[in-house]
Design a protein around this motif. Structure first.
Motif, mmCIF file in Angstrom:
data_model
loop_
_atom_site.group_PDB
_atom_site.id
_atom_site.type_symbol
_atom_site.label_atom_id
_atom_site.label_comp_id
_atom_site.label_asym_id
_atom_site.label_seq_id
_atom_site.Cartn_x
_atom_site.Cartn_y
_atom_site.Cartn_z
ATOM 1 N N ILE A 106 0.697 -1.069 -0.103
ATOM 2 C CA ILE A 106 -0.073 -0.045 -0.048
ATOM 3 C C ILE A 106 0.976 1.169 0.063
ATOM 4 C CG2 ILE A 106 -1.721 1.449 1.209
ATOM 5 C CD1 ILE A 106 -2.901 -1.000 2.504
ATOM 6 N N LEU A 107 0.706 2.111 -0.930
ATOM 7 C CA LEU A 107 1.239 3.513 -0.943
ATOM 8 C C LEU A 107 0.287 4.649 -0.499
ATOM 9 C CD1 LEU A 107 3.919 4.902 -2.212
ATOM 10 C CD2 LEU A 107 2.439 5.522 -4.030
ATOM 11 N N ASP A 108 0.817 5.104 0.787
ATOM 12 C CA ASP A 108 -0.107 6.013 1.378
ATOM 13 C C ASP A 108 0.485 7.658 1.192
ATOM 14 O OD1 ASP A 108 -1.205 7.820 3.174
ATOM 15 O OD2 ASP A 108 -1.288 6.315 4.693
ATOM 16 N N HIS B 165 -4.015 -2.704 8.581
ATOM 17 C CA HIS B 165 -4.856 -3.929 8.639
ATOM 18 C C HIS B 165 -5.385 -4.435 7.520
ATOM 19 C CE1 HIS B 165 -5.589 -4.321 13.171
ATOM 20 N NE2 HIS B 165 -6.049 -3.110 13.113
ATOM 21 N N GLN B 166 -5.066 -3.734 6.366
ATOM 22 C CA GLN B 166 -5.461 -4.048 4.952
ATOM 23 C C GLN B 166 -4.484 -4.975 4.396
ATOM 24 O OE1 GLN B 166 -8.609 -3.164 3.178
ATOM 25 N NE2 GLN B 166 -9.133 -2.923 5.416
ATOM 26 N N LEU B 167 -3.176 -5.151 4.951
ATOM 27 C CA LEU B 167 -2.007 -5.607 4.463
ATOM 28 C C LEU B 167 -2.178 -7.278 4.709
ATOM 29 C CD1 LEU B 167 0.866 -3.229 5.417
ATOM 30 C CD2 LEU B 167 -0.074 -3.804 3.169
ATOM 31 N N LYS B 168 -1.589 -7.938 3.794
ATOM 32 C CA LYS B 168 -1.455 -9.742 3.865
ATOM 33 C C LYS B 168 -0.270 -9.641 5.039
ATOM 34 C CE LYS B 168 -1.663 -11.078 -0.329
ATOM 35 N NZ LYS B 168 -1.490 -11.899 -1.412
ATOM 36 N N ALA B 169 -0.110 -11.024 5.441
ATOM 37 C CA ALA B 169 1.036 -11.212 5.847
ATOM 38 C C ALA B 169 2.672 -10.720 5.107
ATOM 39 C CB ALA B 169 1.353 -12.795 6.405
ATOM 40 N N ASP B 170 3.267 -10.303 5.713
ATOM 41 C CA ASP B 170 4.395 -9.674 4.926
ATOM 42 C C ASP B 170 4.430 -8.945 4.145
ATOM 43 O OD1 ASP B 170 6.592 -11.357 6.372
ATOM 44 O OD2 ASP B 170 6.202 -13.011 5.129
ATOM 45 N N GLY B 171 3.110 -8.124 4.319
ATOM 46 C CA GLY B 171 2.722 -7.008 3.460
ATOM 47 C C GLY B 171 3.414 -5.553 3.900
ATOM 48 N N ILE C 128 0.581 4.321 16.005
ATOM 49 C CA ILE C 128 0.989 3.145 15.451
ATOM 50 C C ILE C 128 0.406 2.143 16.295
ATOM 51 C CG2 ILE C 128 2.290 1.738 13.944
ATOM 52 C CD1 ILE C 128 3.360 4.247 12.916
ATOM 53 N N SER C 129 -0.303 1.060 16.116
ATOM 54 C CA SER C 129 -0.642 -0.032 16.848
ATOM 55 C C SER C 129 0.515 -0.957 16.532
ATOM 56 C CB SER C 129 -1.694 -0.561 16.480
ATOM 57 O OG SER C 129 -1.986 -1.912 17.225
ATOM 58 N N SER C 130 1.299 -1.438 17.602
ATOM 59 C CA SER C 130 2.278 -2.543 17.413
ATOM 60 C C SER C 130 1.698 -3.562 16.891
ATOM 61 C CB SER C 130 3.094 -2.628 18.594
ATOM 62 O OG SER C 130 2.246 -3.037 19.886
ATOM 63 N N PHE C 131 0.413 -3.935 17.192
ATOM 64 C CA PHE C 131 -0.337 -5.353 16.955
ATOM 65 C C PHE C 131 -0.586 -5.227 15.613
ATOM 66 C CE2 PHE C 131 -1.099 -5.068 21.420
ATOM 67 C CZ PHE C 131 -0.541 -6.358 21.921
ATOM 68 N N ALA C 132 -0.829 -4.080 14.989
ATOM 69 C CA ALA C 132 -1.025 -3.974 13.439
ATOM 70 C C ALA C 132 0.222 -4.478 12.774
ATOM 71 C CB ALA C 132 -1.582 -2.795 13.265
ATOM 72 N N LYS D 60 4.167 -7.310 9.362
ATOM 73 C CA LYS D 60 4.044 -6.342 8.236
ATOM 74 C C LYS D 60 4.907 -5.162 8.562
ATOM 75 C CE LYS D 60 -0.897 -7.251 8.467
ATOM 76 N NZ LYS D 60 -2.317 -6.864 9.098
ATOM 77 N N SER D 61 5.145 -4.402 7.751
ATOM 78 C CA SER D 61 6.192 -3.452 7.741
ATOM 79 C C SER D 61 5.814 -2.059 7.289
ATOM 80 C CB SER D 61 7.500 -3.763 7.188
ATOM 81 O OG SER D 61 7.278 -4.139 5.755
ATOM 82 N N LEU D 62 6.571 -0.922 7.842
ATOM 83 C CA LEU D 62 6.052 0.197 7.473
ATOM 84 C C LEU D 62 7.383 1.024 7.150
ATOM 85 C CD1 LEU D 62 3.758 2.633 7.633
ATOM 86 C CD2 LEU D 62 4.407 2.834 9.880
ATOM 87 N N SER D 63 7.281 1.954 6.092
ATOM 88 C CA SER D 63 8.497 2.691 6.035
ATOM 89 C C SER D 63 8.048 4.112 5.145
ATOM 90 C CB SER D 63 9.369 1.949 4.771
ATOM 91 O OG SER D 63 8.646 1.932 3.511
#
Length: 353
Positions: free
Chosen positions: A245-247, A260-266, A280-284, A290-293
């Motif tokens: 996903i590109l935000d 939450h929209q990402l699949k595993a390793d999304g 940011i929720s750590s559980f998300a 999942k990863s965020l950058s």
């Protein structure tokens, strides 16, 4: 040194107005470019109004503009990349010492020695700070000048030098391609380019928007599906299905809804820059690894790759062409989101000043 017509702001509260600025004569490695079109980026407005004072205080008079397309009018004796008459572009950077690890890896956008197109210390001493593309011409080191495909509409090319590379770079870095489901959050100046690139890369593209009225445009631009992010049922239908996903939203919003929209390793990459930090929720992230950058523009080689890709696939930004004399009106419309999807200044209008 020579003089160039330009539009500048004299203070944070002053409208941009006609001015004359100094430009250096080309050195051996420089190219001089007559500016034909310059895109209008939200960063221009922030800088002109000193809204980044804590990080990047504006030095007045300031000349914004870092989405520059023009024609080469003079080259230095050592220049090999371009010749007089060539189409050329200049993005957000105009210099760096090119010796740091980032530059050597082709990531000049991360260099501690980078010189931005406007607002950086002018290492040549022509002016206190660098002046941007709301002007007749610009002089840059050939390394920071880019070749423009001749088949593309130049007004639509200009925003590629910022909005284009800003979205192209993370999509390429995270290897978006066929067989993947990709989400684009927000359909504005950045988001509409993200849709075009993701579709051209062969992905299944889904646009997330809060505006029902943008559905038809999203589909026209290349989206396969459109999700109204305020509709819980629509969001639930797609939960856990996205590879990437590109935000591209700069307004405050709930980032966890998209994690939450990402699949595993999304992966979710940010290119928008909301003023306030995300919660940011750590559980998300934990559930699904999942990863965020974040990502910002791109290096010169990657920007050239992007322009060549656009030439091959006939991709440009959707623009509204305006004369420089309407720049203050454009800023007000930009604040309201009243443009589809970028303004492009026809710099021929400056000759009438």
């Amino acid at each position: 040194m020579y003089k160039s017509k330009a539009y500048s702001a004299a203070s944070a509260t002053s409208p941009l107005a006609s001015d004359t600025i100094p430009r250096r004569e080309p050195t051996g490695r420089d190219v001089q470019i007559e500016i034909l079109f310059c895109g209008v980026c939200h960063s221009d407005l922030h800088y002109a109004r000193d809204e980044w004072h804590s990080v990047m205080p504006t030095v007045y008079p300031c000349v914004p503009g870092h989405e520059i397309v023009g024609r080469v009018t003079k080259v230095g004796s050592a220049v090999t990349k371009l010749k007089v008459g060539d189409l050329a572009g200049v993005g957000c950077l105009v210099d760096a010492d090119l010796s740091c690890p980032h530059c050597k890896e082709g990531h000049e956008q991360f260099s501690p020695t980078q010189v931005m197109t406007y607002g950086s210390l002018d290492k040549h001493g022509t002016a206190p700070v660098t002046y941007g593309g709301y002007s007749e011409s610009i002089v840059v080191d050939e390394h920071f000048a880019l070749r423009i495909p001749a088949n593309l509409n130049l007004a639509g090319v200009a925003p590629l030098l910022c909005a284009g590379i800003t979205t192209y770079s993370p999509l390429r870095h995270w290897k978006v391609g066929p067989g993947q489901k990709v989400g684009i959050v927000g359909l504005g100046g950045l988001g509409h380019m993200g849709v075009k690139f993701a579709r051209a890369f062969g992905a299944h593209v889904v646009v997330f928007t809060t505006s029902p009225g943008k559905k038809d445009d999203a589909l026209r631009l290349g989206a396969h599906e459109v999700v109204l992010s305020r509709n819980a049922d629509e969001m639930a239908k797609h939960a856990g299905t996205f590879d990437f996903i590109l935000d591209a939203v700069s307004a405050p919003h709930d980032i966890n809804a998209y994690l939450h929209q990402l699949k595993a390793d999304g992966h979710l990459a940010l290119v928008g820059a909301p003023e306030k930090p995300f919660e940011i929720s750590s559980f998300a992230l934990l559930f699904g690894r999942k990863s965020l950058s974040g990502s910002i523009i791109g290096g010169l080689a990657e920007t050239q790759e992007m322009l060549d890709f656009c030439g091959e696939h006939n991709i440009t930004s959707d623009v509204e062409i305006i004369p420089i004399q309407k720049i203050n009106e454009a800023y007000e419309r930009l604040l309201k989101g009243d443009v589809k999807y970028r303004f492009s200044l026809d710099m021929a209008s400056l000759k009438a000043e």
